[in-house]
Design an enzyme around this catalytic site. Structure first.
Site, PDB file in Angstrom:
ATOM      1  N   CYS A 116       0.819  -1.221   0.000  1.00 20.27           N
ATOM      2  CA  CYS A 116       0.000   0.000   0.000  1.00 20.27           C
ATOM      3  C   CYS A 116       0.851   1.269   0.000  1.00 20.27           C
ATOM      4  O   CYS A 116       0.367   2.348  -0.321  1.00 20.27           O
ATOM      5  CB  CYS A 116      -0.930   0.017   1.211  1.00 20.27           C
ATOM      6  N   HIS A 256      -4.079   7.363   2.805  1.00 17.83           N
ATOM      7  CA  HIS A 256      -4.398   6.029   2.289  1.00 17.83           C
ATOM      8  C   HIS A 256      -5.851   5.731   2.660  1.00 17.83           C
ATOM      9  O   HIS A 256      -6.255   5.881   3.812  1.00 17.83           O
ATOM     10  CB  HIS A 256      -3.449   5.024   2.941  1.00 17.83           C
ATOM     11  N   ASN A 286     -10.419  -0.131  -0.708  1.00 15.39           N
ATOM     12  CA  ASN A 286      -8.976   0.010  -0.522  1.00 15.39           C
ATOM     13  C   ASN A 286      -8.273  -0.533  -1.772  1.00 15.39           C
ATOM     14  O   ASN A 286      -8.251  -1.737  -2.000  1.00 15.39           O
ATOM     15  CB  ASN A 286      -8.575  -0.774   0.739  1.00 15.39           C
TER      16      ASN A 286
END
Ligand code: UT7
Length: 329
Positions: A116, A256, A286
């Site tokens: 990520c 994020h 996500n």
């Protein structure tokens, strides 16, 4: 030491696949509900790539849009860097496929593996190349096709992920006059490597019929542990990025898009409201390395960032890894 060249973001672009997958989709085969997913994550829908569409295809679309926004031709690029945990192939890099498809004939190309934190790592690396005078125009991309690596029998992880890509073009600031990268930071703690990991398919456990039958090639996640790690790192990174700067100059935080509750808890710790925070997790879930550049691009196109003011980017994820950046828009 030669003086550092100031680096700016000349343009951004993003692409998400057409297929919209609402929470109700998971109700058909998992013991879950739209209500649970919305309350616990803030996610309402995500995008899944079409059959045959892979990470490089998403990268090419996002890359074209970033090039167009920056007014730069592909053949002017010196470097293409892709942050992804879902490359098209184990070999070669996805960046090489993107370099070829875009016609970036003069560019070097490589992937960075930071999950990520992939876009933040690509940005930090690209910025260092431009700052050192080793490259003039760098395309950095965060992109994922996570729908291919999700364990659809695991309700604790399947519901959070989505597919997409976001990109930015880095150039010397005196060429683009916007989005100065004032700071970047990267961190890691490999002792938490199994908080989120894909146990099978690599050198440690090459694929076998048995490992595939056991689903070892899918993402395994210790959701609660990741949650705790994420909350503390998001708050710390935002503070670290703003250190030495006036909080009143902040125009936007682009975090994020990991879980709406994680963002809200981090903001509470910082005694901040969500007014200056870009949130689009409700639409895309996500998308790992792609969340920050997609959100940055949507914010830029919506005019959410005031020129001359500060923007904080931050991400964290498997590795464990984390990365932040402070920009002057
Ligand atoms: O970018 C980094 C990638 N990782 C992440 O983004 C993960 C970060 N973590 C999270 O976002 C959250 O931990 C989750 C959304 C994954 C889970 O939410 P949670 O509030 O932490 O739930 P939990 O794991 O503590 O589970 C609470 C309960 C459990 O049931 P019991 O044992 O209390 O009966 C779970 O089995 O919720 C259950 N549960 C679900 N129930 C309905 C877990 N997933 C689901 C689900 N639907 N999809």
């Amino acid at each position: 030491m030669a003086s550092r060249i100031r680096v700016g973001i000349a343009g951004t672009g993003s692409y998400t696949p057409e297929r919209v997958v609402p929470n109700a989709y998971f109700e058909e085969f998992l013991d879950t509900s739209d209500e649970w997913i919305v309350q616990r994550t803030g996610i309402r829908e995500r995008r899944f790539a079409a059959e045959g569409q892979a990470t490089s295809d998403l990268c090419v679309e996002a890359g074209k849009r970033a090039l167009e926004a920056a007014g730069i031709r592909p053949e002017d690029l010196d470097l293409v860097i892709v942050g992804t945990l879902t490359p098209d192939y184990p070999l070669p890099s996805t960046a090489c496929l993107v370099q070829d498809r875009l016609g970036a004939t003069r560019a070097g190309a490589f992937d960075v593996a930071a999950a990520c934190t992939g876009f933040m790592t690509a940005l930090s690396t690209g910025e260092a190349f431009v700052a050192a005078g080793r490259a003039k125009r760098v395309l950095v991309i965060g992109a994922e096709t996570l729908s291919r690596f999700v364990d659809y029998t695991d309700r604790g992880s399947a519901i959070i992920f989505g597919d997409g890509a976001g990109a930015a073009i880095l150039t010397p600031l005196d060429e683009c006059g916007q989005g100065e990268v004032l700071k970047t930071t990267l961190g890691a703690d490999g002792s938490g490597y199994d908080f989120i990991h894909i146990p099978g398919g690599g050198a440690k456990a090459p694929p076998t019929h048995a490992s595939i039958d056991a689903g070892q090639h899918f993402i395994k996640m210790r959701g609660r542990d990741v949650y705790r790690f994420a909350v503390s790192h998001m708050a710390e990174m935002i503070e670290e990025m703003l250190e030495g700067y006036d909080r009143d100059d902040l125009t936007l935080i682009v975090p994020h898009q990991v879980n709406r509750r994680i963002i809200d808890t981090a903001l509470d710790r910082l005694e901040m409201t969500d007014e200056k925070v870009m949130i689009n997790i409700q639409h895309y879930g996500n998308t790992s390395a792609a969340t920050v550049p997609i959100a940055l691009d949507e914010a830029a196109r919506a005019g959410r960032m005031e020129k001359g003011k500060l923007v904080v980017l931050c991400a964290f994820g498997a590795g464990l890894t984390w990365g932040g950046s402070l920009l002057r828009w």
